[in-house]
Design a protein around this motif. Structure first.
Motif, PDB file in Angstrom:
ATOM      1  N   THR A  28       1.464 -20.545   7.259  1.00  0.00           N
ATOM      2  CA  THR A  28       1.542 -19.366   6.410  1.00  0.00           C
ATOM      3  C   THR A  28       0.227 -18.609   6.493  1.00  0.00           C
ATOM      4  OG1 THR A  28       0.802 -20.669   4.504  1.00  0.00           O
ATOM      5  CG2 THR A  28       3.177 -20.412   4.791  1.00  0.00           C
ATOM      6  N   GLY A  29       0.203 -17.429   5.880  1.00  0.00           N
ATOM      7  CA  GLY A  29      -1.018 -16.632   5.820  1.00  0.00           C
ATOM      8  C   GLY A  29      -1.033 -15.517   6.849  1.00  0.00           C
ATOM      9  N   GLN A  30      -1.862 -14.515   6.586  1.00  0.00           N
ATOM     10  CA  GLN A  30      -2.012 -13.388   7.498  1.00  0.00           C
ATOM     11  C   GLN A  30      -3.325 -12.678   7.214  1.00  0.00           C
ATOM     12  OE1 GLN A  30       1.547 -11.122   6.704  1.00  0.00           O
ATOM     13  NE2 GLN A  30       1.228 -11.240   4.509  1.00  0.00           N
ATOM     14  N   ASP A  42      -3.877 -16.440   2.509  1.00  0.00           N
ATOM     15  CA  ASP A  42      -2.816 -17.427   2.667  1.00  0.00           C
ATOM     16  C   ASP A  42      -2.124 -17.613   1.324  1.00  0.00           C
ATOM     17  OD1 ASP A  42      -1.127 -19.430   3.354  1.00  0.00           O
ATOM     18  OD2 ASP A  42      -2.655 -20.896   3.899  1.00  0.00           O
ATOM     19  N   THR A  43      -0.924 -17.092   1.212  1.00  0.00           N
ATOM     20  CA  THR A  43      -0.157 -17.256  -0.023  1.00  0.00           C
ATOM     21  C   THR A  43       0.431 -18.657  -0.123  1.00  0.00           C
ATOM     22  OG1 THR A  43       1.967 -16.586   0.934  1.00  0.00           O
ATOM     23  CG2 THR A  43       0.527 -14.821   0.091  1.00  0.00           C
ATOM     24  N   ASP A  49       4.232 -14.366   1.817  1.00  0.00           N
ATOM     25  CA  ASP A  49       3.639 -13.641   2.940  1.00  0.00           C
ATOM     26  C   ASP A  49       4.475 -12.407   3.253  1.00  0.00           C
ATOM     27  OD1 ASP A  49       1.574 -15.405   3.273  1.00  0.00           O
ATOM     28  OD2 ASP A  49       2.309 -16.289   5.136  1.00  0.00           O
ATOM     29  N   TYR A 187      -0.035 -15.990  -5.360  1.00  0.00           N
ATOM     30  CA  TYR A 187       0.073 -16.992  -4.302  1.00  0.00           C
ATOM     31  C   TYR A 187       0.729 -18.242  -4.877  1.00  0.00           C
ATOM     32  CZ  TYR A 187      -4.047 -18.459  -6.891  1.00  0.00           C
ATOM     33  OH  TYR A 187      -4.901 -18.814  -7.904  1.00  0.00           O
TER      34      TYR A 187
END
Length: 221
Positions: A28-30, A42-43, A49, A187
């Protein structure tokens, strides 16, 4: 606070967090860009996301044209490519994606604030979750089962099912908002102790440390 814009997630990023729904490592994450600063958000949730590909809460960008990142079917295809690869999205797929994203955003915000969820958003999420998703597949076989590449609708269903899991069970009480006074990002807290405070230690966590250090320094003068 200006809304963040999204940058391509293809650049190397930190490892995914352990999902409390299971022992598997989820990616996950962006990368986001806020006021010219690039940082990793990063949720800990595929669904969250996806929510942050646009303004949260859902709606027109609040003075930030870069808040919306899914301007075309190609944008949707590109975002899915590194997560749930599927055939190129159509205009209809983009419309479905924006509707699903809006429901996820509103439901997640309600959960983070312990508010009652809107029944219409629940119905919409359940509708997408009820359609065929991307089935699991073990590599190494000799016979191809089903389509070579999933449809975009299947990818959206996978996201919807992730959102259903996120918004129910033990994870429901772990959807949190960043503790920073000037940040409202939400998050999924996947820390073992359930004590994650910041959207990102690189961003709000670090700013809190700097402010605390300055306050201590001023107190000793």
């Amino acid at each position: 606070m200006p809304l963040p814009s999204l940058e391509s997630p293809t650049t190397a990023a930190p490892d995914g967090a352990t999902d409390p729904r299971g022992d598997a490592q989820v990616r996950t994450g962006q990368w986001l860009v806020t006021e010219g600063t690039r940082w990793w958000f990063d949720t800990s949730s595929l669904a969250l996301d996806f929510a942050y590909t646009g303004p949260v809460p859902a709606g027109p960008p609040a003075g930030d044209a870069d808040a919306e990142t899914l301007h075309s079917p190609a944008d949707l295809t590109a975002w899915l490519a590194n997560r749930l690869p599927s055939v190129p999205a159509s205009d209809r797929d983009l419309q479905d994606a924006l509707m699903l994203r809006g429901s996820i955003s509103r439901l997640a915000l309600a959960a983070s604030a312990s508010r009652e969820a809107d029944a219409h958003d629940i119905d919409l999420l359940n509708l997408y979750a009820a359609t065929p998703d991307i089935p699991p597949r073990l590599a190494g076989g000799t016979v191809q089962a089903g389509r070579t590449e999933p449809r975009t609708g299947q990818a959206l269903s996978t996201i919807a099912r992730d959102a259903v899991a996120l918004l129910s069970g033990q994870t429901l009480g772990r959807i949190r908002a960043c503790d920073a006074d000037d940040c409202s990002l939400i998050y999924l807290d996947t820390s073992r102790a359930g004590n994650r405070r910041w959207c990102s230690m690189q961003r709000c966590g670090n700013r809190h440390k700097v402010r605390a250090h300055r306050a201590r320094a001023s107190a000793t003068r």
